[in-house]
Design a protein around this motif. Sequence first.
Motif, PDB file in Angstrom:
ATOM      1  N   ILE A 104      71.339  61.929  29.530  1.00 37.87           N
ATOM      2  CA  ILE A 104      70.030  62.210  28.967  1.00 37.87           C
ATOM      3  C   ILE A 104      69.588  63.608  29.397  1.00 37.87           C
ATOM      4  O   ILE A 104      69.705  63.970  30.569  1.00 37.87           O
ATOM      5  CB  ILE A 104      69.011  61.156  29.446  1.00 37.87           C
ATOM      6  CG1 ILE A 104      69.516  59.738  29.094  1.00 37.87           C
ATOM      7  CG2 ILE A 104      67.647  61.411  28.835  1.00 37.87           C
ATOM      8  CD1 ILE A 104      69.771  59.516  27.625  1.00 37.87           C
ATOM      9  N   PRO A 105      69.077  64.418  28.470  1.00 36.10           N
ATOM     10  CA  PRO A 105      68.677  65.783  28.816  1.00 36.10           C
ATOM     11  C   PRO A 105      67.599  65.808  29.900  1.00 36.10           C
ATOM     12  O   PRO A 105      66.773  64.893  30.000  1.00 36.10           O
ATOM     13  CB  PRO A 105      68.129  66.331  27.487  1.00 36.10           C
ATOM     14  CG  PRO A 105      68.738  65.471  26.428  1.00 36.10           C
ATOM     15  CD  PRO A 105      68.903  64.117  27.049  1.00 36.10           C
ATOM     16  N   GLU A 106      67.631  66.856  30.697  1.00 36.02           N
ATOM     17  CA  GLU A 106      66.623  67.029  31.740  1.00 36.02           C
ATOM     18  C   GLU A 106      65.239  67.149  31.094  1.00 36.02           C
ATOM     19  O   GLU A 106      65.079  67.766  30.045  1.00 36.02           O
ATOM     20  CB  GLU A 106      66.925  68.293  32.549  1.00 36.02           C
ATOM     21  CG  GLU A 106      66.023  68.496  33.742  1.00 36.02           C
ATOM     22  CD  GLU A 106      66.401  69.704  34.566  1.00 36.02           C
ATOM     23  OE1 GLU A 106      65.646  70.050  35.494  1.00 36.02           O
ATOM     24  OE2 GLU A 106      67.460  70.314  34.285  1.00 36.02           O
ATOM     25  N   GLY A 107      64.263  66.546  31.732  1.00 39.76           N
ATOM     26  CA  GLY A 107      62.913  66.571  31.197  1.00 39.76           C
ATOM     27  C   GLY A 107      62.584  65.374  30.330  1.00 39.76           C
ATOM     28  O   GLY A 107      61.486  65.288  29.785  1.00 39.76           O
ATOM     29  N   TYR A 108      63.545  64.440  30.215  1.00 32.92           N
ATOM     30  CA  TYR A 108      63.325  63.235  29.433  1.00 32.92           C
ATOM     31  C   TYR A 108      63.407  62.007  30.334  1.00 32.92           C
ATOM     32  O   TYR A 108      64.055  62.017  31.372  1.00 32.92           O
ATOM     33  CB  TYR A 108      64.353  63.106  28.301  1.00 32.92           C
ATOM     34  CG  TYR A 108      64.147  64.112  27.198  1.00 32.92           C
ATOM     35  CD1 TYR A 108      63.476  63.767  26.028  1.00 32.92           C
ATOM     36  CD2 TYR A 108      64.607  65.420  27.331  1.00 32.92           C
ATOM     37  CE1 TYR A 108      63.280  64.692  25.021  1.00 32.92           C
ATOM     38  CE2 TYR A 108      64.411  66.360  26.329  1.00 32.92           C
ATOM     39  CZ  TYR A 108      63.744  65.984  25.180  1.00 32.92           C
ATOM     40  OH  TYR A 108      63.539  66.907  24.194  1.00 32.92           O
ATOM     41  N   VAL A 109      62.759  60.944  29.903  1.00 34.04           N
ATOM     42  CA  VAL A 109      62.787  59.669  30.616  1.00 34.04           C
ATOM     43  C   VAL A 109      63.577  58.672  29.774  1.00 34.04           C
ATOM     44  O   VAL A 109      63.417  58.625  28.550  1.00 34.04           O
ATOM     45  CB  VAL A 109      61.360  59.136  30.853  1.00 34.04           C
ATOM     46  CG1 VAL A 109      61.399  57.765  31.522  1.00 34.04           C
ATOM     47  CG2 VAL A 109      60.556  60.117  31.699  1.00 34.04           C
ATOM     48  N   ALA A 110      64.444  57.889  30.433  1.00 39.41           N
ATOM     49  CA  ALA A 110      65.246  56.886  29.730  1.00 39.41           C
ATOM     50  C   ALA A 110      64.985  55.520  30.331  1.00 39.41           C
ATOM     51  O   ALA A 110      65.209  55.311  31.524  1.00 39.41           O
ATOM     52  CB  ALA A 110      66.727  57.225  29.811  1.00 39.41           C
ATOM     53  N   GLN A 111      64.494  54.592  29.517  1.00 42.40           N
ATOM     54  CA  GLN A 111      64.335  53.200  29.934  1.00 42.40           C
ATOM     55  C   GLN A 111      65.450  52.369  29.306  1.00 42.40           C
ATOM     56  O   GLN A 111      65.672  52.431  28.099  1.00 42.40           O
ATOM     57  CB  GLN A 111      62.978  52.648  29.498  1.00 42.40           C
ATOM     58  CG  GLN A 111      61.791  53.215  30.242  1.00 42.40           C
ATOM     59  CD  GLN A 111      60.539  52.393  29.993  1.00 42.40           C
ATOM     60  OE1 GLN A 111      60.571  51.161  29.913  1.00 42.40           O
ATOM     61  NE2 GLN A 111      59.409  53.072  29.860  1.00 42.40           N
ATOM     62  N   ARG A 112      66.130  51.590  30.138  1.00 43.13           N
ATOM     63  CA  ARG A 112      67.231  50.776  29.626  1.00 43.13           C
ATOM     64  C   ARG A 112      66.693  49.624  28.788  1.00 43.13           C
ATOM     65  O   ARG A 112      65.850  48.853  29.243  1.00 43.13           O
ATOM     66  CB  ARG A 112      68.063  50.228  30.785  1.00 43.13           C
ATOM     67  CG  ARG A 112      69.359  49.546  30.348  1.00 43.13           C
ATOM     68  CD  ARG A 112      70.121  49.052  31.569  1.00 43.13           C
ATOM     69  NE  ARG A 112      70.590  50.172  32.365  1.00 43.13           N
ATOM     70  CZ  ARG A 112      71.872  50.491  32.521  1.00 43.13           C
ATOM     71  NH1 ARG A 112      72.808  49.777  31.929  1.00 43.13           N
ATOM     72  NH2 ARG A 112      72.224  51.516  33.265  1.00 43.13           N
ATOM     73  N   LEU A 113      67.180  49.512  27.566  1.00 36.14           N
ATOM     74  CA  LEU A 113      66.791  48.423  26.673  1.00 36.14           C
ATOM     75  C   LEU A 113      67.763  47.251  26.749  1.00 36.14           C
ATOM     76  O   LEU A 113      67.354  46.092  26.710  1.00 36.14           O
ATOM     77  CB  LEU A 113      66.735  48.907  25.225  1.00 36.14           C
ATOM     78  CG  LEU A 113      65.579  49.800  24.796  1.00 36.14           C
ATOM     79  CD1 LEU A 113      65.720  50.116  23.309  1.00 36.14           C
ATOM     80  CD2 LEU A 113      64.245  49.136  25.071  1.00 36.14           C
ATOM     81  N   ALA A 114      69.057  47.571  26.807  1.00 39.26           N
ATOM     82  CA  ALA A 114      70.065  46.505  26.768  1.00 39.26           C
ATOM     83  C   ALA A 114      71.391  47.070  27.238  1.00 39.26           C
ATOM     84  O   ALA A 114      71.601  48.283  27.261  1.00 39.26           O
ATOM     85  CB  ALA A 114      70.216  45.953  25.358  1.00 39.26           C
ATOM     86  N   GLU A 115      72.280  46.163  27.609  1.00 43.70           N
ATOM     87  CA  GLU A 115      73.647  46.557  27.956  1.00 43.70           C
ATOM     88  C   GLU A 115      74.595  45.614  27.250  1.00 43.70           C
ATOM     89  O   GLU A 115      74.521  44.392  27.430  1.00 43.70           O
ATOM     90  CB  GLU A 115      73.864  46.518  29.462  1.00 43.70           C
ATOM     91  CG  GLU A 115      75.207  47.059  29.861  1.00 43.70           C
ATOM     92  CD  GLU A 115      75.226  47.593  31.293  1.00 43.70           C
ATOM     93  OE1 GLU A 115      76.333  47.725  31.833  1.00 43.70           O
ATOM     94  OE2 GLU A 115      74.153  47.863  31.842  1.00 43.70           O
ATOM     95  N   THR A 116      75.461  46.177  26.458  1.00 47.97           N
ATOM     96  CA  THR A 116      76.371  45.355  25.671  1.00 47.97           C
ATOM     97  C   THR A 116      77.766  45.361  26.289  1.00 47.97           C
ATOM     98  O   THR A 116      78.184  46.337  26.904  1.00 47.97           O
ATOM     99  CB  THR A 116      76.417  45.855  24.211  1.00 47.97           C
ATOM    100  OG1 THR A 116      77.155  44.941  23.419  1.00 47.97           O
ATOM    101  CG2 THR A 116      77.026  47.232  24.109  1.00 47.97           C
TER     102      THR A 116
END
Length: 312
Positions: A151-163
């Motif tokens: 994920i690019p710097e300056g962004y937030v990533a929330q995990r939705l799912a793991e397949t």
Amino acid sequence: MIHDRASQMVIFHTLVEAGSFTAAARTLGVSTSHVSKQLGVLESDLNVKLIQRTTRSLTLTEAGHHFAEYAKQIVTAVNEANDTMAQERDDVTGVIRLGLSQSFGTMHIIPAIEKLRQLYPDLQVELSLFDHKADMLADGLDLWITNFEHIPEGYVAQRLAETRFIVTASPKYLIEHAAPCHPSDLASHNCVTYQSRQRDYSCWDFSKEGESLTVKVAGNYRVDLAEAVRDAAIAGWGVAYLASYLLTDEFRDGKLIQLLPDWTANQTMPFYAVYPSRKHLPRKISAVIDFFKQYIGEAPYWDEALKPWVKI
């Protein structure tokens, strides 16, 4: 200068509305002397008398009446801006622009949009489907649902799912080729793989009772669309290492058969909800993220549906 003048105009408006220095100071949470000093600075800068003061009352001069109208407009504009931003923050309204990984978006996000619209009828949804790495600001996206792990710097990533992944082939293929008994046997099979300019899934990971290995596979068909890998496996073109989110009734209906069920396919594919980092996240974005987390479930619903037919 502009900041100072705006602050002075707020003080002046409060003074006019309150009718006294003491009351204005109490409303603003400052000292009476501060209110008096700021009025003096304002009159000095404007070179005009705004208020005639006596020991008991305040009277606006003609210039004061005119200036009071401008001050009122400033305060009204500030209040309206605050109200609008509060509504943007607290209400699930307006337009949300979603960028979606193409296969996952088509199979699991788009079918849920109608439920999202029913839950938030004032929300307008715009969708864009693609598999490249997004530039969210340039693309005008509010939210990006993706399986890109970097994920690019300056962004937030929330995990939705793991397949999870499953090794599979069709009955047609297995009639013509002996089923592999060990992951290393896959090296001699025709394997259908996903390959794009940014990704190459030709190394398949496995583990069993403490043993782990990676098998480099090859085949005569490579494609950059995940559903096409699944469809090729169903058609009997070869063995596939498929993400479980791609599967629905293929095992139940006998279109595909799981291979190497005693081995765990170690590849996982997390999906994230990505948005630009910001102090105050708009309510519409957090609401949509929460909706999809609940819709997918902590254990993804597609894996739960597969369990009677395959070992995951």
